[in-house]
Scaffold this active site. Structure first.
Site, short mmCIF file in Angstrom:
data_model
loop_
_atom_site.label_atom_id
_atom_site.label_comp_id
_atom_site.label_asym_id
_atom_site.label_seq_id
_atom_site.Cartn_x
_atom_site.Cartn_y
_atom_site.Cartn_z
N GLN A 121 0.93 -1.19 0.23
CA GLN A 121 -0.05 0.23 -0.07
C GLN A 121 0.79 1.56 0.15
OE1 GLN A 121 -1.57 -1.36 4.17
NE2 GLN A 121 -1.60 1.20 4.37
N CYS A 127 -5.06 0.44 3.63
CA CYS A 127 -5.13 -1.02 4.03
C CYS A 127 -6.50 -1.63 3.79
CB CYS A 127 -4.61 -1.20 5.44
SG CYS A 127 -5.77 -0.25 6.72
N HIS A 263 -6.23 -1.35 11.24
CA HIS A 263 -5.68 -1.64 10.26
C HIS A 263 -6.39 -3.02 9.52
CE1 HIS A 263 -2.47 -2.55 7.41
NE2 HIS A 263 -1.98 -3.70 7.96
#
Length: 367
Positions: A121, A127, A263
Site C-alpha cells: 500500500q 489497508c 488496520h
C-alpha cells in the site's frame, strides 16, 4: 562499510544508518532531516534490541521502516476507519452462512492458490482496500478457479461516498460499493498509484469480477472465525502495534494485546507452529520484504475475548455465487481514457516514434 545488522547498529549507529540509507535508497532533504531520521533509527534499534533480548515467541528486525517513529508510520501505513455508526460492523443481525460448517483442523489458502502475491500500500492509508480485494480475490478463485488480482486503486479513487481513499476506510463499505457498482476492475487495468486521484469512470465500468453481497462473522467468536476461514479467505481488522512495524518472524503473542482497531488485513489460514502454538496466518499489505515474506502469524486460542490484536472484533467476507459479468470492454492505453467494446481490441492508430500511442482505435478479434 558497516553492515546493516542489529549488533552493528548498536556498536556503530552512524555507520549502520549509512548502510541503511544506501540499502533502501533513502534520501533526505536537509541535514536536519537526516539527523531526525538518524535519531529515529537509533531509537528503533534500541526498541528492537530490547524486545529480542527477552524470551518472546516472535522476533523483530530492522527493515525499511526503521527511520520512522511509530506515530509517523501509523499515519501512512494503517487506515482503518469506523463506520458512520461508530463501529466497524454492519449490525448485530448480520447473517452468517458458515454457522453449520465444521472447521478444518488447519487451512492455508496461500498454498491452495486462492491468494494473490503480497502487495504494498506504500504511503497511503488504503489497508482497507487491500483487505477487501484480498477476500474478494479468494472468493472469486473458489467460485471460478481463476486467481485474478483486483484493483485497490479503483476503491481508493471511486469508493468515496463513505470511504476516504488514502485517508482510510472500512471493508464493509467497500463491499457495498462493489455490489452497487456491479463488480471491480483488475489490478492490471486499474493499477495502484498509492495516492488518491480522479475516478476513472471507464475503468470503473469494467466490472471484471463481481460479488453478490457480504456478511459479517459473529463478533468475538473464535469458533465462528475458524469456520469462516475454513471456507474462504476473510477480511479482518486488527490493532496494529509498534511491534508490527518491525515484525520479522514467529507467532505474535496475543494476551493483553491492544484492541483499538486501526488496520485492515486478510486472514489467509490458521495452523500450529512447531511448538504446537496455534496461530492465524495473516496477509499484510506492506510489501513482500516485511515480516515473513509479507505475512505474519497472530496467536490463536487465547483467553482475551477479542482475540489477538482484536482479530475477532470485525471479520467480514464477500458472498460470490453468480457468474462474473461477460462482454467486458477493453480499456486502451496506460491511462485508459478510451475503450473498445467486447469483440474488438485496442489498436494504436497514431504513435510517437514508436514509443507511445497518441491515438487509439479498435480492431476486430476472434471471440
Amino acid at each position: 562499510m558497516t553492515p546493516l545488522s542489529l549488533d552493528a547498529a548498536q556498536a556503530d549507529p552512524v555507520g549502520a544508518f549509512q548502510s541503511y540509507t544506501q540499502l533502501y535508497g533513502k534520501k533526505y532533504m536537509s541535514a536536519a532531516e537526516y539527523q531526525k531520521r538518524l535519531q529515529s533509527f537509533n531509537n528503533n534499534v534500541q526498541y528492537i534490541a530490547a524486545h529480542n533480548s527477552i524470551d518472546a515467541t516472535y522476533k523483530l528486525a530492522l527493515n525499511e521502516f526503521a527511520d520512522l517513529t511509530f506515530e509517523e508510520f501509523r499515519t501512512t501505513h494503517l487506515g482503518l476507519l469506523p463506520g458512520v455508526n461508530g463501529t466497524f460492523r454492519r449490525g448485530a443481525n448480520s447473517p452468517f452462512c458458515y454457522e453449520n460448517v465444521e472447521a478444518a483442523k488447519s487451512i492455508n489458502w496461500v498454498e491452495k492458490g486462492a491468494v494473490t502475491p503480497v502487495k504494498n500500500q506504500a504511503f497511503c492509508g488504503s489497508c482497507w482496500a487491500f483487505s477487501t480485494t484480498g477476500s474478494m480475490e479468494g472468493a472469486n478463485y473458489l467460485a471460478t478457479g481463476e486467481l485474478i488480482s483486483l484493483s485497490e486503486q479503483q476503491l481508493v479513487d471511486c469508493d468515496t461516498s463513505k470511504d476516504q481513499g488514502c485517508g482510510g476506510g472500512l471493508m464493509d463499505y467497500a463491499f457495498e460499493y462493489i455490489v452497487k457498482n456491479g463488480g471491480l476492475d483488475t489490478e492490471k487495468d486499474y493499477s495502484y498509484w498509492s495516492v488518491g486521484g480522479m475516478c476513472n469512470k471507464l475503468r470503473e465500468g469494467r466490472t471484471v469480477v463481481s460479488i453478490d453481497g457480504y456478511e459479517d462473522v459473529p463478533v468475538n467468536n473464535e469458533a465462528a472465525l475458524a469456520k469462516a476461514v475454513s471456507s474462504q479467505p476473510i477480511s479482518v481488522a486488527i490493532c496494529a502495534s509498534q511491534a508490527m512495524q518491525f515484525y520479522s518472524s514467529g507467532v505474535i503473542a496475543g494476551e493483553g494485546s491492544c484492541t483499538g482497531l486501526n488496520h485492515g488485513v486478510l486472514a489467509a489460514g490458521y495452523d500450529e507452529d512447531e511448538q504446537g502454538k496455534p496461530y492465524w496466518l495473516v496477509k499484510n499489505s506492506w510489501g513482500g520484504t516485511w515480516g515473513e515474506s509479507g505475512y505474519m502469524r497472530l496467536e490463536r486460542g487465547i483467553s482475551q475475548k477479542e482475540g489477538a490484536f482484536g482479530i475477532l472484533m470485525a471479520p467480514s467476507y464477500p458472498i460470490k455465487k453468480s457468474a462474473n459479468p461477460k462482454h467486458v470492454p477493453e480499456v486502451c492505453g496506460y491511462f485508459g481514457w478510451s475503450e473498445c467494446e467486447y469483440g474488438s481490441k485496442c489498436s494504436c492508430s497514431m504513435d510517437f516514434l514508436g514509443l507511445f500511442c497518441l491515438s487509439w482505435g479498435c480492431a476486430n478479434k476472434e471471440l
